[in-house]
Scaffold this active site. Sequence first.
Site, mmCIF file in Angstrom:
data_model
loop_
_atom_site.group_PDB
_atom_site.id
_atom_site.type_symbol
_atom_site.label_atom_id
_atom_site.label_comp_id
_atom_site.label_asym_id
_atom_site.label_seq_id
_atom_site.Cartn_x
_atom_site.Cartn_y
_atom_site.Cartn_z
ATOM 1 N N HIS A 45 -4.220 -6.041 -0.717
ATOM 2 C CA HIS A 45 -3.520 -6.428 0.508
ATOM 3 C C HIS A 45 -4.319 -5.831 1.672
ATOM 4 C CE1 HIS A 45 -0.266 -6.258 3.529
ATOM 5 N NE2 HIS A 45 0.417 -7.098 2.780
ATOM 6 N N ASP A 77 -1.623 1.537 -4.327
ATOM 7 C CA ASP A 77 -0.636 0.790 -3.551
ATOM 8 C C ASP A 77 0.435 0.306 -4.526
ATOM 9 O OD1 ASP A 77 0.866 -1.166 -2.323
ATOM 10 O OD2 ASP A 77 -0.829 -2.375 -1.658
ATOM 11 N N GLN A 133 4.359 -3.380 -4.788
ATOM 12 C CA GLN A 133 4.920 -4.447 -5.629
ATOM 13 C C GLN A 133 5.296 -3.945 -7.019
ATOM 14 O OE1 GLN A 133 5.783 -7.205 -4.418
ATOM 15 N NE2 GLN A 133 4.635 -7.206 -2.489
ATOM 16 N N LYS A 182 11.215 -3.173 0.075
ATOM 17 C CA LYS A 182 10.961 -4.139 -0.990
ATOM 18 C C LYS A 182 11.761 -3.785 -2.242
ATOM 19 C CE LYS A 182 6.149 -4.965 0.411
ATOM 20 N NZ LYS A 182 6.144 -6.223 1.149
ATOM 21 N N CYS A 225 -1.644 -11.756 3.444
ATOM 22 C CA CYS A 225 -2.395 -10.567 3.848
ATOM 23 C C CYS A 225 -3.435 -10.188 2.804
ATOM 24 C CB CYS A 225 -1.469 -9.381 4.124
ATOM 25 S SG CYS A 225 -0.394 -9.672 5.522
#
Lengths: 146, 409
Positions: free
Chosen positions: B121, B202, B205, B228, B368
């Site tokens: 991302h 990261d 997700q 999220k 993104c």
Amino acid sequence: VTTDGRPGARLAGAIDAGGAPVRRGVLYSDVIRERWRRPRFRGSLPDATAVAEDVNPLCGDRVRLTMKVEAGRVVGARFTGDSCAICTAASDVLAELLPGLTPDEAVALGAEDLLAVLDADIRPTRMRCVTLPLSVMAAALRSGHP
Amino acid sequence: MRLDEETRRDFPILERVVNGRPLVYLDSAASSQRPRTVLEAMVRYYERSHANVHRSIHTLGEEATELYETARDRVQRFMGAPSREEIVFTRGTTDGLNLVADAIGHTLRPGDEILITEMEHHSNIIPWQMAARLSGAVVRAVPLAEPGAAAATLDLDALDRLLGPRTRVLAFTHVSNVLGTVLPVDRLAGLARDRGVLTVVDGAQAAPHMQIDMSALQCDFYVYSAHKMLGPTGIGVLYGRRDLLERLEPTRGGGEMIKEVWIDRAQWNDLPWRFEPGTPPIAEAVGLTAAIEYLEKLGMARVAEHERALTSQAIAELSRIPGVTVYGPPPGRERGAVVSFTVEDLHPHDVAALLDAEGIAVRAGHHCAMPLMRRLGVVGTSRASFSVFTSPEEVSLLARAVAGLGSAL
């Protein structure tokens, strides 16, 4: 129908009692569908005198506009690019409107001029799809002769 | 009972009608919705306990501090972090990645290498470019193993080659926000550790959809957002290994992050407050606690199982539609709760707009991840993503709507 006749304003002002935006009319008008399927001014002018290209950072759409200016008037315009139906149709309408205009008149064209032809309710999130070809055109005319 | 049947009524927003149809919300990877317990916890906090934290010597200040620091304990347990000092609250994943890149960036020298991947991302690309520009370091990327639409996994041989003597950082996503690919964090972290390379993950997700455990993943830094994972916007988590956080200089100053201040110098506060200048997102921390409690009550294993079933169903039903290309790992391979697809001759934004007319919310565009889009050879994709409240019927509604798009434009 709106006070100032601009579809964009009609949409922005449309709020129901619950405060949620209401969509009236259609997003993909017959004009947009037709120009998306069969754009009349897609391509590029080999003898262009003004060229520019830009990207919509929101979606990555890309529009490239080639124009020919002769004796102080636009005499032709063509576009290419990877773009959505709305952006493609807006580019096509713009290329049709340009011939005969002076550069000053061309730069004075606004979203409302394209929306009047597109005949669609464009939501604020998609308005950049309509205005991208306009800013590319302005950049091309500013760039002058390539 | 199915998870969506059990949870659906807890999400007030799912009662919305959009364009005359019941809302089908398939955009949780961008931002999930939140259950009533999260909203109520935040309102209760503002109505009963709000004050500034840490230095307010009165009842409300003590209550607010207690609630804020309790959130840290809950986060620590949720992600299996060894100690609470390793949990720094940020404004979100992007903020956390910027914080780490900035702090590490100050230790880099000209010629040092930062290794990222092609599936990152932008929030795990740009902060490293900025760190590189300031320090003279270089950003390099591990390529995907296959070109075009088949691209789904990292080229691990290339990773091995790219981890060189000048590599200082390996930053990568746990789960791709476009492809759903799950990267083997423990394995990559092991490779990096053997060569003295720091790992930054990261987890935006991953955290909402699977059990994450720092003691098993063994990475140095791990970052994610609350919004999220059924929590509020405006707060995120940065986990950092204690010895590393102790060595890194804070790059943002203000109140709260200091112990003692003179006109020309200051002594930093202890961990984790050293990295939390200013008034923190207190109500958001309270909301995050409620979100974690909600997820833990369901059980992350059940959450993962539910979303795995939805993802497999979506891939199967979308792949059957003529003209539809589905991206990401093939069926049977582990993947996150996202399914990216394109429809022949239709722009992703038009797909999303046409689906919205049916009340179906999906994401469309480059997500993104422009370098990944280039690698896939597309301007963008449409992406459906799932959460605890998503039902198999909604996935079928999506597939039926997509099947009808061919004649829509």
